[in-house]
Design an enzyme around this catalytic site. Sequence first.
Site, PDB file in Angstrom:
ATOM      1  N   CYS A   1      -1.651  -0.892   3.697  1.00 20.78           N
ATOM      2  CA  CYS A   1      -2.829  -1.694   3.340  1.00 20.78           C
ATOM      3  C   CYS A   1      -2.381  -2.975   2.635  1.00 20.78           C
ATOM      4  CB  CYS A   1      -3.755  -0.881   2.443  1.00 20.78           C
ATOM      5  SG  CYS A   1      -3.133  -0.711   0.767  1.00 20.78           S
TER       6      CYS A   1
ATOM      7  N   GLU B   1       3.201   4.461  -0.271  1.00 25.64           N
ATOM      8  CA  GLU B   1       4.294   3.486  -0.361  1.00 25.64           C
ATOM      9  C   GLU B   1       4.708   3.295  -1.823  1.00 25.64           C
ATOM     10  OE1 GLU B   1       1.438   3.302   1.228  1.00 25.64           O
ATOM     11  OE2 GLU B   1       1.526   2.091   3.040  1.00 25.64           O
TER      12      GLU B   1
ATOM     13  N   CYS C   1      -0.599  -2.420  -0.681  1.00 24.07           N
ATOM     14  CA  CYS C   1       0.795  -1.974  -0.561  1.00 24.07           C
ATOM     15  C   CYS C   1       1.702  -3.118  -0.102  1.00 24.07           C
ATOM     16  CB  CYS C   1       0.919  -0.804   0.409  1.00 24.07           C
ATOM     17  SG  CYS C   1       0.287   0.704  -0.319  1.00 24.07           S
TER      18      CYS C   1
ATOM     19  N   HIS D   1      -0.827   5.024  -3.814  1.00 19.36           N
ATOM     20  CA  HIS D   1      -0.587   4.971  -2.366  1.00 19.36           C
ATOM     21  C   HIS D   1       0.807   5.526  -2.058  1.00 19.36           C
ATOM     22  CE1 HIS D   1      -3.939   2.028  -1.118  1.00 19.36           C
ATOM     23  NE2 HIS D   1      -4.278   2.677  -2.229  1.00 19.36           N
TER      24      HIS D   1
HETATM   25  N1  THU Z   1      -3.366   5.014   1.519  1.00 17.87           N
HETATM   26  C1  THU Z   1      -2.009   4.947   1.342  1.00 17.87           C
HETATM   27  O1  THU Z   1      -1.410   5.855   0.731  1.00 17.87           O
HETATM   28  N2  THU Z   1      -1.350   3.867   1.825  1.00 17.87           N
HETATM   29  C2  THU Z   1      -1.950   2.842   2.490  1.00 17.87           C
HETATM   30  O2  THU Z   1      -1.415   1.759   2.582  1.00 17.87           O
HETATM   31  C3  THU Z   1      -3.299   3.082   3.054  1.00 17.87           C
HETATM   32  C4  THU Z   1      -4.132   3.980   2.193  1.00 17.87           C
HETATM   33  C5  THU Z   1      -4.091   6.144   0.922  1.00 17.87           C
HETATM   34  C6  THU Z   1      -4.873   5.758  -0.315  1.00 17.87           C
HETATM   35  C7  THU Z   1      -5.956   6.817  -0.333  1.00 17.87           C
HETATM   36  O3  THU Z   1      -5.419   7.957  -0.978  1.00 17.87           O
HETATM   37  C8  THU Z   1      -6.174   7.150   1.137  1.00 17.87           C
HETATM   38  O4  THU Z   1      -5.019   6.681   1.837  1.00 17.87           O
HETATM   39  C9  THU Z   1      -7.413   6.518   1.744  1.00 17.87           C
HETATM   40  O5  THU Z   1      -7.377   5.157   1.574  1.00 17.87           O
HETATM   41 ZN    ZN Z   2      -1.693   1.021   0.432  1.00 14.63          ZN
END
Ligand code: THU
Ligand code: ZN
Length: 297
Positions: free
Chosen positions: A128, A103, A131, A101
Amino acid sequence: MQDRFIHCIAKLPASLQTHILPILNQDFAGHIDAQQIAELCGACNITEKALLLALLPVAAALAKPPTSQFHVGAIAKGKSGDIYMGANLELNGEALFHSVHAEQSAISHAWLSGEQQIVDIIVNASPCGHCRQFINELVQGQSVNIHLPEQPSQPLSHYLPYAFGPSDLDITEALLSKQQHPLDFDSADPMIIEALDHASLSYAPYTHSYAAVVLETQDGHTYCGRYAENAAFNPSMMPMQMALSTLVRHNRDFSEIKRAVLIESSLGKISLVGASMDALHASAAVELEHIVIEASE
Ligand code: THU
Ligand code: ZN
């Protein structure tokens, strides 16, 4: 300027477009130091918070999301005042849990750069649950300020009330606190020495499986990742994912990887070798060199 920033530039305020251009040179991998930040604020006549929110399209341009096509950009601001960008990474065709992710990418960028505390996280989508839990592992985690476009800034404690964290497992350390685990191994191989250094700095209070990965590209550059555990276990960040995310931030392609080393301590409760091989083989046709250190601690 690197090609990957061409589309995001148009999304920036006009004065920022002009002043960010020299920073987005061929070596740019998402780090802007405190002095450059102060100069950008002055030149664009905006507050630091407004600047960091305005820079999110640049962070999102570092993403590699072949599955979702959803580009997430995050910025971690260290106690030093420097900022570290990160973005999401998905491994093509591999199980979704291998994803990084934005973050996590930004936080690991700050950690690999020597920061010992993160004070702010700026992100273009609501963090999310995974994270929020990852941020909660940080030094002073509940106080990390979260900044989202169009939302008032709030500490993590607002986003993750009644948090489960290290103290529930009687751990008093935190992610980004100084780690130094004695791992001795006699080698003159620079890549192995680099991996050893990073494994000794890794954060694994729950398993003691101190570990790191170093990837080498054909031109001899190396990109590393340290293991970062989490009290809730699943949000832990694997060293292979961290190394792949570092390599992508540096605008390198997986096809350039020619060597991969995983070092781990023999005294840990778990091994990361299987998980690391899966992630590596999803990215590059390279065999993993696996070194287990007979550590004493
Ligand atoms: N994603 C993030 O990078 N951070 C978050 O907190 C929400 C989700 C990314 C993970 C994945 O690559 C895409 O968004 C779809 O979930
Ligand atoms: Zn996340």
